[in-house]
Design a protein around this motif. Sequence first.
Motif, PDB file in Angstrom:
ATOM      1  N   GLU A 129     -81.065 -23.677 -12.050  1.00 15.22           N
ATOM      2  CA  GLU A 129     -82.469 -23.813 -12.933  1.00 15.22           C
ATOM      3  C   GLU A 129     -83.147 -25.061 -12.327  1.00 15.22           C
ATOM      4  OE1 GLU A 129     -80.673 -22.101 -17.051  1.00 15.22           O
ATOM      5  OE2 GLU A 129     -80.386 -24.167 -16.643  1.00 15.22           O
ATOM      6  N   LYS A 130     -82.423 -26.070 -11.855  1.00 15.92           N
ATOM      7  CA  LYS A 130     -82.852 -27.309 -11.497  1.00 15.92           C
ATOM      8  C   LYS A 130     -83.667 -27.144 -10.139  1.00 15.92           C
ATOM      9  CE  LYS A 130     -83.210 -31.580 -11.831  1.00 15.92           C
ATOM     10  NZ  LYS A 130     -84.022 -32.205 -12.939  1.00 15.92           N
ATOM     11  N   ALA A 131     -83.108 -26.114  -9.250  1.00 17.77           N
ATOM     12  CA  ALA A 131     -83.692 -25.935  -7.792  1.00 17.77           C
ATOM     13  C   ALA A 131     -84.880 -25.352  -8.233  1.00 17.77           C
ATOM     14  CB  ALA A 131     -82.905 -25.197  -7.402  1.00 17.77           C
ATOM     15  N   GLU A 132     -85.071 -24.371  -9.415  1.00 18.97           N
ATOM     16  CA  GLU A 132     -86.319 -23.756  -9.526  1.00 18.97           C
ATOM     17  C   GLU A 132     -87.317 -24.483  -9.885  1.00 18.97           C
ATOM     18  OE1 GLU A 132     -86.228 -20.958 -12.711  1.00 18.97           O
ATOM     19  OE2 GLU A 132     -87.499 -19.561 -11.591  1.00 18.97           O
ATOM     20  N   GLU A 133     -87.128 -25.526 -10.896  1.00 17.40           N
ATOM     21  CA  GLU A 133     -87.863 -26.557 -11.357  1.00 17.40           C
ATOM     22  C   GLU A 133     -88.307 -27.317 -10.213  1.00 17.40           C
ATOM     23  OE1 GLU A 133     -85.354 -27.647 -15.310  1.00 17.40           O
ATOM     24  OE2 GLU A 133     -86.061 -29.453 -14.277  1.00 17.40           O
ATOM     25  N   LEU A 134     -87.597 -27.563  -9.330  1.00 16.94           N
ATOM     26  CA  LEU A 134     -88.194 -28.389  -8.222  1.00 16.94           C
ATOM     27  C   LEU A 134     -88.763 -27.672  -7.076  1.00 16.94           C
ATOM     28  CD1 LEU A 134     -84.866 -30.449  -7.556  1.00 16.94           C
ATOM     29  CD2 LEU A 134     -87.050 -31.477  -8.400  1.00 16.94           C
ATOM     30  N   GLY A 135     -88.977 -26.385  -7.463  1.00 15.79           N
ATOM     31  CA  GLY A 135     -90.092 -25.730  -6.286  1.00 15.79           C
ATOM     32  C   GLY A 135     -89.324 -24.942  -5.403  1.00 15.79           C
ATOM     33  N   ALA A 136     -88.024 -24.735  -5.542  1.00 13.50           N
ATOM     34  CA  ALA A 136     -86.994 -24.054  -4.444  1.00 13.50           C
ATOM     35  C   ALA A 136     -87.757 -22.548  -4.528  1.00 13.50           C
ATOM     36  CB  ALA A 136     -85.734 -23.770  -4.353  1.00 13.50           C
ATOM     37  N   ASP A 137     -87.777 -21.779  -3.260  1.00 12.24           N
ATOM     38  CA  ASP A 137     -88.586 -20.561  -2.869  1.00 12.24           C
ATOM     39  C   ASP A 137     -87.541 -19.394  -3.684  1.00 12.24           C
ATOM     40  OD1 ASP A 137     -91.127 -20.961  -2.360  1.00 12.24           O
ATOM     41  OD2 ASP A 137     -90.202 -21.616  -0.575  1.00 12.24           O
ATOM     42  N   ALA A 138     -86.233 -19.707  -3.464  1.00  8.14           N
ATOM     43  CA  ALA A 138     -85.118 -19.002  -3.773  1.00  8.14           C
ATOM     44  C   ALA A 138     -83.751 -19.590  -4.087  1.00  8.14           C
ATOM     45  CB  ALA A 138     -84.804 -17.954  -2.700  1.00  8.14           C
ATOM     46  N   VAL A 139     -82.995 -19.370  -4.763  1.00  6.03           N
ATOM     47  CA  VAL A 139     -81.542 -19.884  -4.716  1.00  6.03           C
ATOM     48  C   VAL A 139     -80.547 -19.025  -4.212  1.00  6.03           C
ATOM     49  CG1 VAL A 139     -81.696 -21.770  -6.559  1.00  6.03           C
ATOM     50  CG2 VAL A 139     -81.428 -19.356  -7.262  1.00  6.03           C
ATOM     51  N   MET A 140     -79.477 -19.664  -3.406  1.00  5.57           N
ATOM     52  CA  MET A 140     -78.267 -18.891  -3.025  1.00  5.57           C
ATOM     53  C   MET A 140     -77.133 -19.476  -4.178  1.00  5.57           C
ATOM     54  SD  MET A 140     -78.801 -18.926   0.949  1.00  5.57           S
ATOM     55  CE  MET A 140     -78.973 -20.807   1.303  1.00  5.57           C
ATOM     56  N   VAL A 141     -76.292 -18.632  -4.527  1.00  6.22           N
ATOM     57  CA  VAL A 141     -75.392 -19.128  -5.571  1.00  6.22           C
ATOM     58  C   VAL A 141     -73.961 -18.638  -4.815  1.00  6.22           C
ATOM     59  CG1 VAL A 141     -76.736 -18.752  -7.756  1.00  6.22           C
ATOM     60  CG2 VAL A 141     -75.479 -16.821  -6.828  1.00  6.22           C
ATOM     61  N   VAL A 142     -73.110 -19.777  -4.883  1.00  5.96           N
ATOM     62  CA  VAL A 142     -72.124 -19.361  -4.066  1.00  5.96           C
ATOM     63  C   VAL A 142     -70.706 -19.359  -4.987  1.00  5.96           C
ATOM     64  CG1 VAL A 142     -71.642 -21.837  -3.354  1.00  5.96           C
ATOM     65  CG2 VAL A 142     -70.416 -20.064  -2.220  1.00  5.96           C
ATOM     66  N   GLY A 143     -70.175 -18.258  -5.088  1.00  5.74           N
ATOM     67  CA  GLY A 143     -68.827 -18.151  -6.113  1.00  5.74           C
ATOM     68  C   GLY A 143     -67.769 -18.737  -5.282  1.00  5.74           C
ATOM     69  N   HIS A 144     -66.605 -19.079  -6.368  1.00 13.23           N
ATOM     70  CA  HIS A 144     -65.343 -19.693  -5.895  1.00 13.23           C
ATOM     71  C   HIS A 144     -64.603 -18.941  -4.768  1.00 13.23           C
ATOM     72  CE1 HIS A 144     -62.197 -22.307  -7.053  1.00 13.23           C
ATOM     73  NE2 HIS A 144     -61.244 -21.410  -7.240  1.00 13.23           N
ATOM     74  N   GLU A 145     -64.786 -17.613  -4.442  1.00 16.29           N
ATOM     75  CA  GLU A 145     -64.218 -17.037  -3.539  1.00 16.29           C
ATOM     76  C   GLU A 145     -64.557 -17.458  -2.165  1.00 16.29           C
ATOM     77  OE1 GLU A 145     -66.206 -15.589  -5.823  1.00 16.29           O
ATOM     78  OE2 GLU A 145     -65.698 -13.736  -6.383  1.00 16.29           O
ATOM     79  N   GLY A 146     -65.758 -18.167  -2.001  1.00 16.25           N
ATOM     80  CA  GLY A 146     -66.393 -18.704  -0.808  1.00 16.25           C
ATOM     81  C   GLY A 146     -65.648 -19.486  -0.023  1.00 16.25           C
ATOM     82  N   GLY A 147     -65.934 -19.760   1.332  1.00 13.74           N
ATOM     83  CA  GLY A 147     -65.429 -20.483   2.264  1.00 13.74           C
ATOM     84  C   GLY A 147     -66.173 -21.740   2.321  1.00 13.74           C
ATOM     85  N   GLY A 148     -65.457 -22.873   2.645  1.00 17.24           N
ATOM     86  CA  GLY A 148     -66.092 -24.232   2.847  1.00 17.24           C
ATOM     87  C   GLY A 148     -66.252 -24.921   1.312  1.00 17.24           C
ATOM     88  N   HIS A 149     -67.167 -25.876   1.066  1.00 15.61           N
ATOM     89  CA  HIS A 149     -67.687 -26.639  -0.055  1.00 15.61           C
ATOM     90  C   HIS A 149     -67.948 -25.608  -1.299  1.00 15.61           C
ATOM     91  CE1 HIS A 149     -67.086 -29.826   2.567  1.00 15.61           C
ATOM     92  NE2 HIS A 149     -66.217 -30.352   1.507  1.00 15.61           N
ATOM     93  N   LEU A 150     -67.338 -25.757  -2.509  1.00 12.26           N
ATOM     94  CA  LEU A 150     -67.511 -25.109  -3.516  1.00 12.26           C
ATOM     95  C   LEU A 150     -67.883 -25.759  -4.704  1.00 12.26           C
ATOM     96  CD1 LEU A 150     -64.050 -23.390  -3.064  1.00 12.26           C
ATOM     97  CD2 LEU A 150     -66.266 -22.294  -2.691  1.00 12.26           C
ATOM     98  N   GLY A 151     -68.427 -25.077  -5.962  1.00 10.43           N
ATOM     99  CA  GLY A 151     -68.815 -25.667  -7.128  1.00 10.43           C
ATOM    100  C   GLY A 151     -67.321 -26.303  -7.668  1.00 10.43           C
ATOM    101  N   ARG A 152     -67.565 -26.843  -8.847  1.00  7.99           N
ATOM    102  CA  ARG A 152     -66.529 -27.896  -9.327  1.00  7.99           C
ATOM    103  C   ARG A 152     -65.906 -26.870 -10.365  1.00  7.99           C
ATOM    104  NH1 ARG A 152     -69.896 -32.987  -9.066  1.00  7.99           N
ATOM    105  NH2 ARG A 152     -69.406 -33.407  -7.056  1.00  7.99           N
ATOM    106  N   TYR A 153     -66.455 -25.923 -11.024  1.00 10.07           N
ATOM    107  CA  TYR A 153     -66.093 -25.037 -12.142  1.00 10.07           C
ATOM    108  C   TYR A 153     -65.315 -23.926 -11.787  1.00 10.07           C
ATOM    109  CZ  TYR A 153     -69.254 -28.900 -13.849  1.00 10.07           C
ATOM    110  OH  TYR A 153     -69.758 -29.934 -14.339  1.00 10.07           O
ATOM    111  N   ASP A 154     -65.031 -23.469 -10.462  1.00  8.76           N
ATOM    112  CA  ASP A 154     -64.311 -22.274 -10.155  1.00  8.76           C
ATOM    113  C   ASP A 154     -64.881 -20.964 -10.820  1.00  8.76           C
ATOM    114  OD1 ASP A 154     -62.596 -24.467  -9.553  1.00  8.76           O
ATOM    115  OD2 ASP A 154     -61.047 -23.922 -10.637  1.00  8.76           O
ATOM    116  N   ILE A 155     -66.067 -20.921 -10.742  1.00  9.76           N
ATOM    117  CA  ILE A 155     -66.678 -19.747 -11.156  1.00  9.76           C
ATOM    118  C   ILE A 155     -66.806 -18.615  -9.903  1.00  9.76           C
ATOM    119  CG2 ILE A 155     -68.669 -18.571 -12.503  1.00  9.76           C
ATOM    120  CD1 ILE A 155     -69.478 -21.734 -13.105  1.00  9.76           C
TER     121      ILE A 155
END
Length: 318
Positions: A129-155
Amino acid sequence: MDWETKVTRLLGISYPIIQGGLAHLAYSDLAAAVSNAGGLGQITAMSTSGPQELRSEIQKVRQLTSRPFGVNYAIGQHGRPFEEMVQVAIDEQVPVISVTGGNPKPVLQKVKGRGIKTLVLVAARRQAEKAEELGADAVMVVGHEGGGHLGRYDIGTFVLTPQVVDAVDIPVIASGGIGDGKGLMAALSLGAEGIEMGTRFIATQECRHAHQLYKEALIQADESSTSVIKRSLNSPARALTNEWTERILDLEKEEAGYDGLKDYISGEANKAFIHDGRQSEGFGWAGQVASRIKDIPTVEDLFKRMLMEAEQIRTRWS
Ligand SMILES: Cc1cc2nc3c(=O)[nH]c(=O)nc-3n(C[C@H](O)[C@H](O)[C@H](O)COP(=O)(O)O)c2cc1C
């Protein structure tokens, strides 16, 4: 079959498939191969030695493809003049910039009005939501399965993607755990307009910076072969499990803190494994999708296979 989505239209690509930033792995060769296959390839800016090498990598991509490509920035990575690195992409008029790992506001502001498309990689609805507010053209959402750095909430990707799709109006690109046509179709079913893949692109012919032993370790991995390290530093990240990551997890249990961990989690330890194949002297980032990787195709063959599989699913559904 028609693969047009909001993301292909936004980025001017043929298929809604984006190669994520890959620290120390994604340079002009991989980026151009992905763009030539009809997706969006990206150079990982902070893996170049500085502005000069970044400029030369951008120019190399342009020699290798006439198609759109991106430059990925991980905010907060030390040792490079960040603003200057962003300025290089602006001066070179790259088609797309993606940002992750911190507050994207300064980069989005700097790039605004320059005709460059901006993607922000997030791991939580609020960040999207913040990225949209700041004017990003699109967001990529990375889930907990992903490789490398992840979110803190294990979603996981299956919950995060539709949550974000419902929360923002800009296109959403699903990431984390995707490596084949099934994943592509699942992401589109969740409301995403495209996918981003990281781990799958490491095991390709054109990912020349990845050592053969790293690629083979991905092929040998099963669904329990990865571990999340760096949780104690509030910066969780997924890597292939080996003696080195076991040692990191032990140190984390012992509350070693940053000082006790820094040599184990350093770029040098990462490169020892992924560039030099010294598997007992370092670590390699990877997502759970490694368990689905069985070979090392060219990027073009990977695309063909994924799209064919996705088309078979569509035919079955209809
Ligand atoms: C080896 C490796 C390095 C990565 N480095 C970066 C990076 O520098 N910048 C970035 O935005 N994301 C980075 N990521 C995350 C990927 O771009 C992508 O979001 C993630 O791999 C998606 O999950 P998947 O591995 O299941 O495809 C990295 C991932 C891996 C596996």
